[in-house]
Design an enzyme around this catalytic site. Structure first.
Site: not given
Ligand code: URA
Length: 431
Positions: A80, A159, A166, A181, A185
């Site tokens: 990632h 998320d 947020r 977050s 994923k």
């Molecule tokens: N990228 C994400 O996937 N989540 C966040 O909270 C910030 C950046």
């Protein structure tokens, strides 16, 4: 919920059950946005301890569909990147590590704003299709060791909802929330092990080495707690990666890397990330050995063969690997020239990303259509000497009306009199 908000406001830790209750209630709509945003803000100020971060990650990972990759043989190592401009590493890395038997089951996204997305880039290959069901995805990985799919299904809805909240309530930059977050994923996508590329610099989400390191460490710690071997590298995004920015152009650069050519920075980043992936997948006795093995599959053509098979298996024309003229070509090639002599001291990656977006390579909003053929090539990078009149950037444009883009490029390039070394590419590894 009021009790939980007050508890966090006062700096007390939440239990596993409390976090699970909260995430489930927010996902199904029982907890309203205003209470969740108060909790997010309390977390922003009071932080989460390591247990809470791990619980939040797992609760969000489990809030929707989870991709079951158990039918794929081997250790699934996901990679990632926290995002940047010109980052085409996934496209080169996938066939490189797959050539060594590492199963690559990659879920990727589309671009938005100044950053691109792997799915858009792959779609620049005529015929290439990333839409598939999980069974097809799994069987392609078992057959060819590599498949890249767009995110399907209802992955991590908690998320998605929390991130959007947020975003409009001033708590995006809470380290605990960012780390949970991203990791939620990866875990919902079925990763057994995770290699993270946390970018640092002007074009990155985290601008300073200190913040990038803190984010990397937070994610690595979560990975360890939830039983997914995780490591991170911190890599430079003070200027765009490589030379190409724009979908078809970036694919061509990634192909070059697989063939043993391409810019040094892209190649090096692929070798570093790839060697950790190969090591985590237990296909090499050490990271150093993995690096040598990757160089071998580049040199002996095995990686190129895997790349062609991967492209063909997803409906793409594999001949693009040998013949770049098959890609859609932009109508105009326009040189943006230096107006002074000197050394390139910096190139604002964000602005280059915006310039590419304005050419049509990216989306300002999710609904925008993009032009896969357009983009730009950085002919000069930080540290290069330039003479007045030298080409800094070659635009690949669909129109000759590029004044706004040209202005952005001139603003992005700082040319001065200081001898400036090329920036460090990889700052550190975080375990
Ligand atoms: N990228 C994400 O996937 N989540 C966040 O909270 C910030 C950046």
């Amino acid at each position: 919920m009021v009790d939980l908000i007050e508890k966090k406001r006062d700096g007390l830790p939440l239990t596993k059950e409390e976090i699970e209750w909260c995430v489930a209630g927010y996902t199904n709509g029982e907890i309203p946005d205003y209470q969740m945003s108060a909790l997010a803000m309390a977390i922003y100020f009071q932080d989460l301890n390591e247990d809470e971060r791990a619980e939040l990650t797992m609760s969000m990972a489990e809030s929707g569909d989870q991709i079951d990759l158990s039918q794929i043989e081997g250790i699934k190592v996901d990679k990632h990147s926290t995002g940047g401009v010109g980052d085409k590493t996934t496209i080169a890395l996938a066939p490189l590590v797959a050539a060594l038997g590492v199963p690559v089951a990659k879920m990727s996204g589309r671009g938005l704003g100044h950053t691109g997305g792997t799915i858009d880039k792959l779609e620049a290959i005529p015929g290439f299709d990333c839409e598939m069901d999980t069974d097809t995805f799994v069987s392609l990985v078992n057959k060819n060791k590599v498949a890249v799919a767009g995110q399907t299904g209802n992955l991590t809805p908690a998320d998605k909802k929390l991130y959007a909240l947020r975003d409009v309530t001033g708590s995006v930059n809470a380290m605990a929330l960012i780390a949970s977050s991203i990791m939620s994923k990866k875990i919902a996508s079925g990763a057994d092990a995770i290699v993270l590329d946390v970018k640092t610099g002007s074009g990155a989400f985290m601008k300073t080495l200190e913040d990038s390191t803190a984010l990397a460490q937070a994610m690595v710690n979560i990975g360890d707690r939830v039983g997914r071997q995780t490591m991170a590298i911190i890599s430079d995004m003070s200027q765009p990666l490589g030379k190409a920015v724009g979908n078809a152009l970036e694919i061509q650069e990634a192909i070059d890397v697989v063939k043993g050519k391409g810019p040094d920075d892209v190649r090096e980043l692929c070798l570093v990330l790839g060697s950790h992936m190969v090591y985590f997948a237990k296909k090499a006795p050490s990271v150093e050995a993995a690096r040598q093995m990757l160089i071998e599959v580049i040199e002996n053509g095995k990686a190129e063969e895997v790349l062609k098979t991967f492209i063909a298996a997803q409906g793409g024309n594999p001949n693009v690997v040998d013949d770049p003229t098959i890609f859609a070509q932009a109508q105009h090639k326009i040189a943006v020239k230096a107006t002074t002599a000197g050394t390139v001291e910096s190139i604002a990656a964000n602005q280059i990303g915006v310039a590419a977006m304005k050419l049509g390579a990216g989306r300002a909003t999710k609904e925008d259509e993009i032009d896969l053929s357009v983009g730009l090539i950085l002919e000069k990078k930080v540290g290069d000497r330039v003479e007045k009149g030298d080409t800094l950037v070659t635009l690949h444009a669909s129109t000759m009306q590029v004044d706004e883009v040209t202005d952005l490029i001139h603003e992005a390039y700082k040319i001065g009199t200081h001898d400036t070394p090329a920036p460090t590419l990889i700052y550190k590894e975080v375990y």
